[in-house]
Write a protein that holds these residues in place. Sequence first.
Motif, PDB file in Angstrom:
ATOM      1  N   ASP A 131       0.757  -1.225  -0.049  1.00 42.46           N
ATOM      2  CA  ASP A 131       0.118  -0.181  -0.282  1.00 42.46           C
ATOM      3  C   ASP A 131       0.833   1.294  -0.114  1.00 42.46           C
ATOM      4  O   ASP A 131       0.617   2.332  -0.579  1.00 42.46           O
ATOM      5  N   SER A 132       2.274   1.240   0.339  1.00 40.39           N
ATOM      6  CA  SER A 132       3.028   2.400   0.940  1.00 40.39           C
ATOM      7  C   SER A 132       3.418   2.596  -0.527  1.00 40.39           C
ATOM      8  O   SER A 132       4.221   3.529  -0.969  1.00 40.39           O
ATOM      9  N   ASP A 133       3.328   1.485  -1.600  1.00 37.70           N
ATOM     10  CA  ASP A 133       4.363   1.837  -3.010  1.00 37.70           C
ATOM     11  C   ASP A 133       3.844   3.176  -3.425  1.00 37.70           C
ATOM     12  O   ASP A 133       2.740   3.421  -3.277  1.00 37.70           O
ATOM     13  N   ILE A 134       4.573   3.475  -4.073  1.00 37.75           N
ATOM     14  CA  ILE A 134       4.912   5.278  -4.670  1.00 37.75           C
ATOM     15  C   ILE A 134       4.347   4.488  -5.710  1.00 37.75           C
ATOM     16  O   ILE A 134       5.959   4.135  -6.976  1.00 37.75           O
ATOM     17  N   LEU A 135       3.484   4.773  -7.061  1.00 42.77           N
ATOM     18  CA  LEU A 135       3.582   4.429  -8.178  1.00 42.77           C
ATOM     19  C   LEU A 135       3.368   5.577  -8.971  1.00 42.77           C
ATOM     20  O   LEU A 135       3.138   6.592  -9.118  1.00 42.77           O
ATOM     21  N   HIS A 136       4.389   5.668 -10.083  1.00 38.27           N
ATOM     22  CA  HIS A 136       4.721   6.275 -10.886  1.00 38.27           C
ATOM     23  C   HIS A 136       4.678   6.331 -12.091  1.00 38.27           C
ATOM     24  O   HIS A 136       4.344   5.719 -13.035  1.00 38.27           O
ATOM     25  N   LEU A 137       3.679   7.454 -12.862  1.00 34.26           N
ATOM     26  CA  LEU A 137       2.496   7.381 -14.129  1.00 34.26           C
ATOM     27  C   LEU A 137       2.931   7.724 -14.914  1.00 34.26           C
ATOM     28  O   LEU A 137       2.648   9.609 -14.980  1.00 34.26           O
ATOM     29  N   ASN A 138       2.810   7.748 -16.389  1.00 34.38           N
ATOM     30  CA  ASN A 138       2.110   8.560 -17.145  1.00 34.38           C
ATOM     31  C   ASN A 138       0.611   8.316 -17.661  1.00 34.38           C
ATOM     32  O   ASN A 138       0.159   7.778 -18.555  1.00 34.38           O
ATOM     33  N   VAL A 139      -0.176   9.771 -17.609  1.00 31.55           N
ATOM     34  CA  VAL A 139      -0.991  10.066 -18.063  1.00 31.55           C
ATOM     35  C   VAL A 139      -1.219  10.469 -19.122  1.00 31.55           C
ATOM     36  O   VAL A 139      -1.193  11.854 -19.459  1.00 31.55           O
ATOM     37  N   GLY A 140      -1.772   9.857 -20.056  1.00 35.72           N
ATOM     38  CA  GLY A 140      -1.783  10.712 -20.899  1.00 35.72           C
ATOM     39  C   GLY A 140      -0.526  11.818 -22.418  1.00 35.72           C
ATOM     40  O   GLY A 140      -0.597  13.361 -21.943  1.00 35.72           O
ATOM     41  N   THR A 164      -3.810   4.856  -2.929  1.00 31.14           N
ATOM     42  CA  THR A 164      -4.526   5.414  -3.589  1.00 31.14           C
ATOM     43  C   THR A 164      -5.720   5.527  -4.636  1.00 31.14           C
ATOM     44  O   THR A 164      -6.900   5.592  -4.203  1.00 31.14           O
ATOM     45  N   VAL A 165      -4.921   4.822  -5.204  1.00 38.39           N
ATOM     46  CA  VAL A 165      -5.790   4.547  -6.666  1.00 38.39           C
ATOM     47  C   VAL A 165      -6.325   2.793  -5.793  1.00 38.39           C
ATOM     48  O   VAL A 165      -7.148   2.182  -7.333  1.00 38.39           O
ATOM     49  N   THR A 166      -5.818   1.913  -4.927  1.00 35.08           N
ATOM     50  CA  THR A 166      -6.606   0.708  -4.738  1.00 35.08           C
ATOM     51  C   THR A 166      -7.548   0.698  -4.011  1.00 35.08           C
ATOM     52  O   THR A 166      -8.031   0.014  -3.258  1.00 35.08           O
ATOM     53  N   HIS A 167      -7.671   1.939  -3.383  1.00 33.17           N
ATOM     54  CA  HIS A 167      -8.727   2.813  -2.170  1.00 33.17           C
ATOM     55  C   HIS A 167      -9.958   1.338  -2.276  1.00 33.17           C
ATOM     56  O   HIS A 167     -10.520   1.115  -1.037  1.00 33.17           O
ATOM     57  N   LEU A 172      -9.367   0.640 -11.579  1.00 31.91           N
ATOM     58  CA  LEU A 172      -7.634   0.565 -10.685  1.00 31.91           C
ATOM     59  C   LEU A 172      -7.366  -0.397  -9.491  1.00 31.91           C
ATOM     60  O   LEU A 172      -6.067  -0.393  -9.968  1.00 31.91           O
ATOM     61  N   SER A 173      -8.128  -0.719  -9.172  1.00 31.80           N
ATOM     62  CA  SER A 173      -7.994  -1.790  -7.861  1.00 31.80           C
ATOM     63  C   SER A 173      -7.457  -2.367  -8.468  1.00 31.80           C
ATOM     64  O   SER A 173      -6.358  -2.925  -7.494  1.00 31.80           O
ATOM     65  N   VAL A 174      -8.079  -2.893  -9.099  1.00 33.69           N
ATOM     66  CA  VAL A 174      -7.236  -4.624  -9.889  1.00 33.69           C
ATOM     67  C   VAL A 174      -5.549  -4.104 -10.621  1.00 33.69           C
ATOM     68  O   VAL A 174      -5.429  -4.961 -10.163  1.00 33.69           O
TER      69      VAL A 174
END
Length: 102
Positions: A39-48, A59-62, A68-70
């Motif tokens: 849960d504490s992992d930081i995910l780095h995203l490229n969104v568009g 946050t995204v699996t809340h 997103l959670s899956v």
Amino acid sequence: MIQLQDLFKSQEASLKEREQALEKRIELFQESFPKAGKDSDILHLNVGGTTNIAVLRRTVTHFENNMLSVRFSGRWDDSLEKDKDGNFFIDQDPQVFGLLLK
């Protein structure tokens, strides 16, 4: 009445055996596909094309049982699309996606 009790005991034993078999299958599945993410992992995203988005996995699996959670549970990290810098790629409008994170 005795026959009914015998039938009940037989069905109960059968059900317990099936339950144990299912538990073993679940255990084997979880060993084969472990949840790699914390849960504490930081995910780095490229969104568009916007790559300066960092979010905690929790946050995204809340909210459970949604895309997103899956997707970001950690189980599928190796198979998700990533950009050349290793950011998870999400082909969505960054402004719209940002609303989901608020």
